[in-house]
Design a protein around this motif. Structure first.
Motif, PDB file in Angstrom:
ATOM      1  N   CYS A 128       0.809  -1.227   0.000  1.00 53.21           N
ATOM      2  CA  CYS A 128       0.000   0.000   0.000  1.00 53.21           C
ATOM      3  C   CYS A 128       0.838   1.271   0.000  1.00 53.21           C
ATOM      4  O   CYS A 128       0.284   2.367  -0.042  1.00 53.21           O
ATOM      5  CB  CYS A 128      -0.913   0.019   1.221  1.00 53.21           C
ATOM      6  N   GLY A 129       2.171   1.142   0.112  1.00 47.65           N
ATOM      7  CA  GLY A 129       2.985   2.349   0.131  1.00 47.65           C
ATOM      8  C   GLY A 129       4.298   2.118   0.833  1.00 47.65           C
ATOM      9  O   GLY A 129       4.790   0.985   0.899  1.00 47.65           O
ATOM     10  N   ASP A 177       6.349   6.361 -12.197  1.00 48.71           N
ATOM     11  CA  ASP A 177       7.202   5.911 -13.303  1.00 48.71           C
ATOM     12  C   ASP A 177       7.415   4.402 -13.336  1.00 48.71           C
ATOM     13  O   ASP A 177       7.379   3.794 -14.394  1.00 48.71           O
ATOM     14  CB  ASP A 177       8.591   6.572 -13.216  1.00 48.71           C
ATOM     15  N   ILE A 178       7.688   3.819 -12.175  1.00 44.61           N
ATOM     16  CA  ILE A 178       8.196   2.445 -12.174  1.00 44.61           C
ATOM     17  C   ILE A 178       7.078   1.416 -12.140  1.00 44.61           C
ATOM     18  O   ILE A 178       7.138   0.404 -12.826  1.00 44.61           O
ATOM     19  CB  ILE A 178       9.188   2.267 -11.013  1.00 44.61           C
ATOM     20  N   ALA A 179       6.069   1.669 -11.346  1.00 50.14           N
ATOM     21  CA  ALA A 179       4.965   0.703 -11.258  1.00 50.14           C
ATOM     22  C   ALA A 179       3.620   1.436 -11.212  1.00 50.14           C
ATOM     23  O   ALA A 179       2.851   1.278 -10.266  1.00 50.14           O
ATOM     24  CB  ALA A 179       5.132  -0.189 -10.033  1.00 50.14           C
ATOM     25  N   PRO A 180       3.317   2.233 -12.251  1.00 45.75           N
ATOM     26  CA  PRO A 180       2.084   3.020 -12.209  1.00 45.75           C
ATOM     27  C   PRO A 180       0.829   2.146 -12.198  1.00 45.75           C
ATOM     28  O   PRO A 180      -0.255   2.616 -11.840  1.00 45.75           O
ATOM     29  CB  PRO A 180       2.152   3.871 -13.486  1.00 45.75           C
ATOM     30  N   ASP A 181       0.989   0.868 -12.558  1.00 44.96           N
ATOM     31  CA  ASP A 181      -0.164  -0.043 -12.579  1.00 44.96           C
ATOM     32  C   ASP A 181      -0.417  -0.686 -11.220  1.00 44.96           C
ATOM     33  O   ASP A 181      -1.383  -1.421 -11.048  1.00 44.96           O
ATOM     34  CB  ASP A 181       0.076  -1.136 -13.629  1.00 44.96           C
ATOM     35  N   LEU A 182       0.438  -0.423 -10.250  1.00 45.25           N
ATOM     36  CA  LEU A 182       0.266  -1.015  -8.917  1.00 45.25           C
ATOM     37  C   LEU A 182      -0.913  -0.335  -8.227  1.00 45.25           C
ATOM     38  O   LEU A 182      -0.855   0.846  -7.896  1.00 45.25           O
ATOM     39  CB  LEU A 182       1.558  -0.819  -8.120  1.00 45.25           C
ATOM     40  N   ARG A 183      -1.973  -1.088  -8.015  1.00 42.29           N
ATOM     41  CA  ARG A 183      -3.206  -0.518  -7.453  1.00 42.29           C
ATOM     42  C   ARG A 183      -3.071  -0.200  -5.957  1.00 42.29           C
ATOM     43  O   ARG A 183      -2.507  -1.000  -5.223  1.00 42.29           O
ATOM     44  CB  ARG A 183      -4.367  -1.512  -7.623  1.00 42.29           C
TER      45      ARG A 183
END
Ligand SMILES: *Cc1c(COP(=O)(O)O)cnc(C)c1O
Length: 224
Positions: A150-151, A182-188
């Motif tokens: 989550c962060g 940039d690196i994992a913009p798809d990580l929800r």
């Protein structure tokens, strides 16, 4: 002089911008003090030792959201799974893998934060910014089956040097932003920046904290 626990919480909350949450760090304080905080509306509590957390848990109302914030050994993970709202202190890939395996086994999903090491003290645990960026760049998180990252969580150097503190918080926030955009913009749901303690939370909030972890300013000095 410090006010009551309820006064202290109200005072701190009045200074936190919208969207910044408060974790009341209750380690080493008795359940009566936690209940004063609870009665003032506080629901997120932070503890740093597994035994203390699991002892307090049954004595507190069920809607408390427990955050584990201390160094966690892999052989102590199991009692936390399915019971804590968040493990903020994932400081190695091995620990993360253990949390994932234990969560899968228990049929639970565990929410975690990745702990960044930026402070000057060498005793502090956590990933360096480069290690954490590599972890996401390698997309190792895609292997996780029952863990939700989550962060990030981090601490500034323990110093009176405000510039150093601000620089540490900026490093944490910049690392978070690099991963998120940039690196994992798809990580929800990668949206939490946990930083700031009693003596430095104002600087942390200015640098982009979304979750402050405050003990002494709420409960007074700890009796070890
Ligand atoms: C103890 C602790 C805190 C709270 O520290 P205070 O100075 O009492 O506010 C915050 N974060 C972590 C990880 C801690 O161990």
């Amino acid at each position: 002089m410090m006010g009551t626990v309820a006064d202290n919480i109200r005072r701190i909350l009045s200074t936190l911008p919208q969207g910044v949450e408060l974790c009341a760090v209750s380690k080493f304080h008795p359940v009566e003090a936690l209940m004063e905080a609870y009665d003032a509306g506080q629901r997120i509590f932070g503890e740093s030792r597994v035994q203390e957390l699991t002892a307090k848990m049954p004595q507190m109302p069920a809607d408390v959201r427990w955050h584990f914030i201390g160094h966690l050994q892999t052989n102590k993970v199991r009692p936390l799974i399915g019971r804590v709202a968040m493990i903020e202190s994932i400081d190695s890939q091995r620990l993360l893998d253990t949390v994932d395996a234990e969560s899968l086994r228990a049929g639970a999903v565990t929410r975690v934060l990745m702990q960044l090491h930026v402070a000057a003290e060498d005793t502090k645990f956590g990933f360096t910014p480069d290690e954490l960026i590599d972890y996401f760049r390698n997309r190792s998180f895609e292997r996780l089956k029952a863990t939700h990252i989550c962060g990030v969580m981090g601490m500034a150097t323990n110093t009176d040097d405000t510039e150093r503190i601000v620089s540490d918080f900026r490093t944490i926030a910049d690392t978070f932003r690099a991963i998120r955009t940039d690196i994992a913009p798809d990580l929800r749901g990668f949206e939490i920046v946990s930083m700031g303690m009693s003596h430095d939370y104002r600087a942390a909030v200015d640098c982009g904290s979304t979750l402050v972890r405050i003990g002494t300013d709420i409960f007074g000095e700890r009796q070890y």
